[in-house]
Design a protein around this motif. Sequence first.
Motif, PDB file in Angstrom:
ATOM      1  N   GLY A  63       0.839  -1.208   0.000  1.00 23.16           N
ATOM      2  CA  GLY A  63       0.000   0.000   0.000  1.00 23.16           C
ATOM      3  C   GLY A  63       0.871   1.253   0.000  1.00 23.16           C
ATOM      4  N   GLY A  64       1.922   1.236   0.829  1.00 24.81           N
ATOM      5  CA  GLY A  64       2.850   2.372   0.876  1.00 24.81           C
ATOM      6  C   GLY A  64       3.635   2.484  -0.424  1.00 24.81           C
ATOM      7  N   ASN A  65       4.017   1.343  -0.996  1.00 23.89           N
ATOM      8  CA  ASN A  65       4.753   1.359  -2.273  1.00 23.89           C
ATOM      9  C   ASN A  65       3.915   2.002  -3.374  1.00 23.89           C
ATOM     10  OD1 ASN A  65       5.881  -2.008  -1.593  1.00 23.89           O
ATOM     11  ND2 ASN A  65       6.875  -0.099  -1.049  1.00 23.89           N
ATOM     12  N   LEU A  66       2.637   1.661  -3.377  1.00 19.78           N
ATOM     13  CA  LEU A  66       1.766   2.228  -4.415  1.00 19.78           C
ATOM     14  C   LEU A  66       1.450   3.682  -4.122  1.00 19.78           C
ATOM     15  CD1 LEU A  66      -0.470  -0.895  -4.926  1.00 19.78           C
ATOM     16  CD2 LEU A  66       1.126   0.076  -6.561  1.00 19.78           C
ATOM     17  N   ALA A  67       1.250   3.995  -2.845  1.00 21.51           N
ATOM     18  CA  ALA A  67       0.927   5.381  -2.484  1.00 21.51           C
ATOM     19  C   ALA A  67       2.081   6.327  -2.814  1.00 21.51           C
ATOM     20  CB  ALA A  67       0.570   5.467  -1.007  1.00 21.51           C
ATOM     21  N   THR A  68       3.328   5.786  -2.844  1.00 25.22           N
ATOM     22  CA  THR A  68       4.479   6.631  -3.197  1.00 25.22           C
ATOM     23  C   THR A  68       4.959   6.383  -4.630  1.00 25.22           C
ATOM     24  OG1 THR A  68       5.931   4.932  -2.255  1.00 25.22           O
ATOM     25  CG2 THR A  68       5.386   6.796  -0.827  1.00 25.22           C
ATOM     26  N   ASP A  69       4.308   5.460  -5.331  1.00 25.23           N
ATOM     27  CA  ASP A  69       4.815   5.005  -6.632  1.00 25.23           C
ATOM     28  C   ASP A  69       6.311   4.691  -6.525  1.00 25.23           C
ATOM     29  OD1 ASP A  69       5.074   4.255  -9.254  1.00 25.23           O
ATOM     30  OD2 ASP A  69       5.128   6.293 -10.052  1.00 25.23           O
ATOM     31  N   ALA A  70       6.630   3.768  -5.629  1.00 20.90           N
ATOM     32  CA  ALA A  70       8.035   3.451  -5.353  1.00 20.90           C
ATOM     33  C   ALA A  70       8.763   2.975  -6.613  1.00 20.90           C
ATOM     34  CB  ALA A  70       8.102   2.369  -4.271  1.00 20.90           C
ATOM     35  N   GLY A  71      10.055   3.263  -6.636  1.00 24.50           N
ATOM     36  CA  GLY A  71      10.888   2.858  -7.777  1.00 24.50           C
ATOM     37  C   GLY A  71      11.739   1.666  -7.387  1.00 24.50           C
ATOM     38  N   GLY A  72      12.927   1.948  -6.855  1.00 19.18           N
ATOM     39  CA  GLY A  72      13.787   0.874  -6.385  1.00 19.18           C
ATOM     40  C   GLY A  72      14.765   0.400  -7.431  1.00 19.18           C
ATOM     41  N   LEU A  73      15.119  -0.887  -7.353  1.00 14.63           N
ATOM     42  CA  LEU A  73      16.330  -1.371  -8.009  1.00 14.63           C
ATOM     43  C   LEU A  73      16.111  -2.043  -9.363  1.00 14.63           C
ATOM     44  CD1 LEU A  73      17.496  -2.643  -4.556  1.00 14.63           C
ATOM     45  CD2 LEU A  73      18.532  -0.724  -5.786  1.00 14.63           C
ATOM     46  N   ASN A  74      14.858  -2.278  -9.724  1.00 19.74           N
ATOM     47  CA  ASN A  74      14.608  -2.986 -10.990  1.00 19.74           C
ATOM     48  C   ASN A  74      13.754  -2.194 -11.982  1.00 19.74           C
ATOM     49  OD1 ASN A  74      16.002  -5.222 -10.110  1.00 19.74           O
ATOM     50  ND2 ASN A  74      14.210  -6.189  -9.216  1.00 19.74           N
ATOM     51  N   VAL A  75      13.706  -0.894 -11.799  1.00 18.95           N
ATOM     52  CA  VAL A  75      12.845  -0.053 -12.645  1.00 18.95           C
ATOM     53  C   VAL A  75      13.278  -0.106 -14.116  1.00 18.95           C
ATOM     54  CG1 VAL A  75      12.165   2.357 -13.079  1.00 18.95           C
ATOM     55  CG2 VAL A  75      12.201   1.463 -10.749  1.00 18.95           C
ATOM     56  N   LEU A  76      14.595  -0.215 -14.283  1.00 20.80           N
ATOM     57  CA  LEU A  76      15.168  -0.233 -15.631  1.00 20.80           C
ATOM     58  C   LEU A  76      14.440  -1.229 -16.531  1.00 20.80           C
ATOM     59  CD1 LEU A  76      17.609   1.083 -16.941  1.00 20.80           C
ATOM     60  CD2 LEU A  76      19.009  -0.828 -16.166  1.00 20.80           C
ATOM     61  N   ARG A  77      14.159  -2.402 -15.993  1.00 20.39           N
ATOM     62  CA  ARG A  77      13.537  -3.441 -16.818  1.00 20.39           C
ATOM     63  C   ARG A  77      12.018  -3.514 -16.629  1.00 20.39           C
ATOM     64  NH1 ARG A  77      15.085  -9.901 -17.053  1.00 20.39           N
ATOM     65  NH2 ARG A  77      14.358 -10.217 -19.178  1.00 20.39           N
ATOM     66  N   TYR A  78      11.544  -3.197 -15.411  1.00 18.49           N
ATOM     67  CA  TYR A  78      10.131  -3.482 -15.122  1.00 18.49           C
ATOM     68  C   TYR A  78       9.283  -2.239 -14.813  1.00 18.49           C
ATOM     69  CZ  TYR A  78      11.836  -8.275 -14.709  1.00 18.49           C
ATOM     70  OH  TYR A  78      12.420  -9.498 -14.960  1.00 18.49           O
ATOM     71  N   GLY A  79       9.912  -1.077 -14.681  1.00 20.46           N
ATOM     72  CA  GLY A  79       9.135   0.131 -14.374  1.00 20.46           C
ATOM     73  C   GLY A  79       8.889   0.288 -12.877  1.00 20.46           C
ATOM     74  N   THR A  80       8.222   1.392 -12.506  1.00 23.40           N
ATOM     75  CA  THR A  80       7.965   1.680 -11.089  1.00 23.40           C
ATOM     76  C   THR A  80       6.705   0.939 -10.639  1.00 23.40           C
ATOM     77  OG1 THR A  80       6.550   3.586 -11.537  1.00 23.40           O
ATOM     78  CG2 THR A  80       8.907   4.022 -11.405  1.00 23.40           C
ATOM     79  N   ALA A  81       6.335   1.114  -9.381  1.00 18.00           N
ATOM     80  CA  ALA A  81       5.161   0.412  -8.813  1.00 18.00           C
ATOM     81  C   ALA A  81       3.926   0.620  -9.688  1.00 18.00           C
ATOM     82  CB  ALA A  81       4.900   0.906  -7.393  1.00 18.00           C
ATOM     83  N   ARG A  82       3.830   1.808 -10.269  1.00 16.10           N
ATOM     84  CA  ARG A  82       2.664   2.109 -11.113  1.00 16.10           C
ATOM     85  C   ARG A  82       2.531   1.112 -12.266  1.00 16.10           C
ATOM     86  NH1 ARG A  82       0.005   6.748 -11.618  1.00 16.10           N
ATOM     87  NH2 ARG A  82       1.603   7.954 -10.569  1.00 16.10           N
ATOM     88  N   SER A  83       3.654   0.826 -12.907  1.00 15.71           N
ATOM     89  CA  SER A  83       3.537  -0.050 -14.083  1.00 15.71           C
ATOM     90  C   SER A  83       3.370  -1.515 -13.694  1.00 15.71           C
ATOM     91  CB  SER A  83       4.714   0.148 -15.041  1.00 15.71           C
ATOM     92  OG  SER A  83       5.894   0.173 -14.321  1.00 15.71           O
ATOM     93  N   LEU A  84       3.452  -1.792 -12.400  1.00 19.53           N
ATOM     94  CA  LEU A  84       3.262  -3.175 -11.940  1.00 19.53           C
ATOM     95  C   LEU A  84       1.842  -3.392 -11.425  1.00 19.53           C
ATOM     96  CD1 LEU A  84       6.661  -3.464 -10.024  1.00 19.53           C
ATOM     97  CD2 LEU A  84       6.125  -4.321 -12.313  1.00 19.53           C
ATOM     98  N   THR A  85       0.974  -2.388 -11.612  1.00 17.35           N
ATOM     99  CA  THR A  85      -0.370  -2.451 -11.025  1.00 17.35           C
ATOM    100  C   THR A  85      -1.442  -2.636 -12.091  1.00 17.35           C
ATOM    101  OG1 THR A  85       0.437  -0.873  -9.393  1.00 17.35           O
ATOM    102  CG2 THR A  85      -1.940  -1.227  -9.462  1.00 17.35           C
ATOM    103  N   LEU A  86      -2.255  -3.665 -11.907  1.00 14.18           N
ATOM    104  CA  LEU A  86      -3.380  -3.891 -12.824  1.00 14.18           C
ATOM    105  C   LEU A  86      -4.671  -3.324 -12.257  1.00 14.18           C
ATOM    106  CD1 LEU A  86      -2.678  -7.614 -13.822  1.00 14.18           C
ATOM    107  CD2 LEU A  86      -2.234  -5.579 -15.199  1.00 14.18           C
TER     108      LEU A  86
END
Length: 462
Positions: A142-165
Amino acid sequence: MQALLDELKKIVGPRGWVDDEADLEPHLTEWRGVYEGKTPLLVAPASSNEVAAVVRACNAAGVSVVPQGGNTGMCGGAVPDASGTQILLSLHRMKRIREVDAANFSMTVDAGCVLADIQAAARVADRYFPLSLGAEGTCQIGGNLATDAGGLNVLRYGTARSLTLGLEVVLADGTVLSSLRALRKDTAGYDLKQLFIGSEGTLGIITAACLRLFPDPGELQTAMVAVRTAGESVGLLASLKEQLSDQVETFELVSDYVFGLVEKHIPDARLPFEQRFPWYVLIEAACSVDELEEALGHAMEDGPVLDAVIAKNTAESARLWRMRESISEAERQDGKALKHDISVPVSAMPAFLEKGDALLEALNPHARLVAFGHVGDGNLHYNVVLPREMDANEWVEEGKRVTGAIYDLVTGFGGSISAEHGIGQLKREWLAEYGNDVELGLMRKLKKTLDPAGILNPGKVI
Ligand code: FAD
Ligand code: MLT
Ligand code: ZN
C-alpha cells in the motif's frame, strides 16, 4: 473527540487499536527521525470494510486520517502532525495474499502485505514480482503504491505504477472504490486507479491491489564495476543495453565517498577491489557469466570501465548487494543530510553531473556530495551534507539555498524534484514553487473533489 475515539475502537475491536505512548512511539517518528508527530489513537482495521467504517466516521466528525504502511518513507508522509488530533490508520493487520493467478501472471493482495512477503508468494507460484528496494522487509505494498516506489529494478520493469493492474481504494466519504480488475487491457473510461498511485494517502486509502507478475528471470549475474566519472556510467549503460538488450535489470551508480560511509558504519561491509576508484556501478543482468563478461569486456576497450568483479556465487552476489542496500542506513548513522531525490532524462545525466559539481563548489566548497542511485532511470539521490559545525539555524538557511540551487539546475534540465520518494511534508513547499501552475491547479481541484472536507493526510503533497 472522545465519542469518535470510542466509535473507532468499536469498529476495529480490542485488537485493532493502540493509544499507549510506548506502543505508539515507533509510528510517530519518520524513519530518518526528521519528522515527529502525535495522535490520540492508532487504528489498525482488519478488513476493507473496517477501513471504510473508520474513514466514514472520521469524515463525519471532520477529523483527519493519516494512513501508514511500513513507515519507511523518506518525506514525512506517514506521520501525523504535532496537533495530536489526527487519527493514524495503520494497514499492518491487512496482510492477506488474496489470490495468485499464475496463468494470468497476476496476484491480488491486501495493502498491508509486506513487499518481501509478496515477492516470496510470487516465487512459490514460480512467478516473479520485480519491485525491490532496501526497505522491502518492512515497507508495505500500500505504501509502495501510495508513493509510486521505484527501487532497483525499474530499468527493466518500471515503477510500482507499471506493476499495477487494479486497485481497491476507500474514498474520503467511506465509499469503497473496487477496481481490482486483473486486466492488461481496459479502456472502459478513465483509468481511475492511476489517481491514487503516487498520491501519498491524500486522495484515498489503498486497501488492496492486483499486481502484475513475470516469469522467473532465470540466471542472474551481479557485477560491481569501477568507472572514472559518474557521467561515463551513462555511456556504459548504453553499451550494455546495446549488447544485452532489456536483460539489464539493475544499474546503480555509487560514489566512492558513499561506499566509504557504508564501510565505516556497516559491520563487515567491504568493496571487492584492492584499490579505490572514484565511482562504482552495481549491475545485475539476466544472462550468463560469459555474456556479461563479453559485454563488460567491450566497455573496457571503450574506456569507461576501470575494473570489474563478477560475483561467482550467491554469497558473493549478496555481499555486493549488501553494499548497495546498506547505503540509507549508513547515511542515517552518519548524520543529517539534505535529501534530493531528483531525476533528469538519462541523456542529460552527464551534463547535469558536471554542472552539479561546479554548482556545489561555487555554493559551498565545504559541502559534501553524497550521490548514489538509479542512474539507469535518470534518478539520483543527489544528497548534500553541510559542514557539521554549522548551528541549527545556519543549517536550515544554507540548506534552503543549496536545495533551491540544485532544484533550479534539475528543472533547467527538464527534471523532477521528486523521482521516487514522493513529496510528503519534506517537499510540499518546494512542489508549490517548482510545480507547473496548471498541474498544481488541477491537483488542487482533484483533492477538493475527492476529499472536500480535507480529512485525508492534510499537510502532505499539496
Ligand atoms: P509509509 O512510509 O508508511 O507511507 C508512505 C506514504 O504513503 C505516506 O504518505 C502514507 O500516508 C502513504 N500510505 C501508506 N500506506 C498507504 C495506503 N495503504 N493507502 C494510502 N496511502 C498510504 N523508495 C524507493 O522508491 N526506492 C528505493 O530504492 C527505496 N529504498 C529505500 C531503502 C530504505 C532502507 C528505506 C528505509 C526506504 C527506502 N525507500 C525507497 C523509501 C520507502 O521505502 C518507500 O517510499 C516505500 O514505498 C514506502 O512504503 P511504506 O509502506 O513504508 O509507506
Ligand atoms: C535508495 O535508493 O537506496 C533509496 O531510495 C533510499 C534512500 O534514498 O536513502
Ligand atoms: Zn532510491
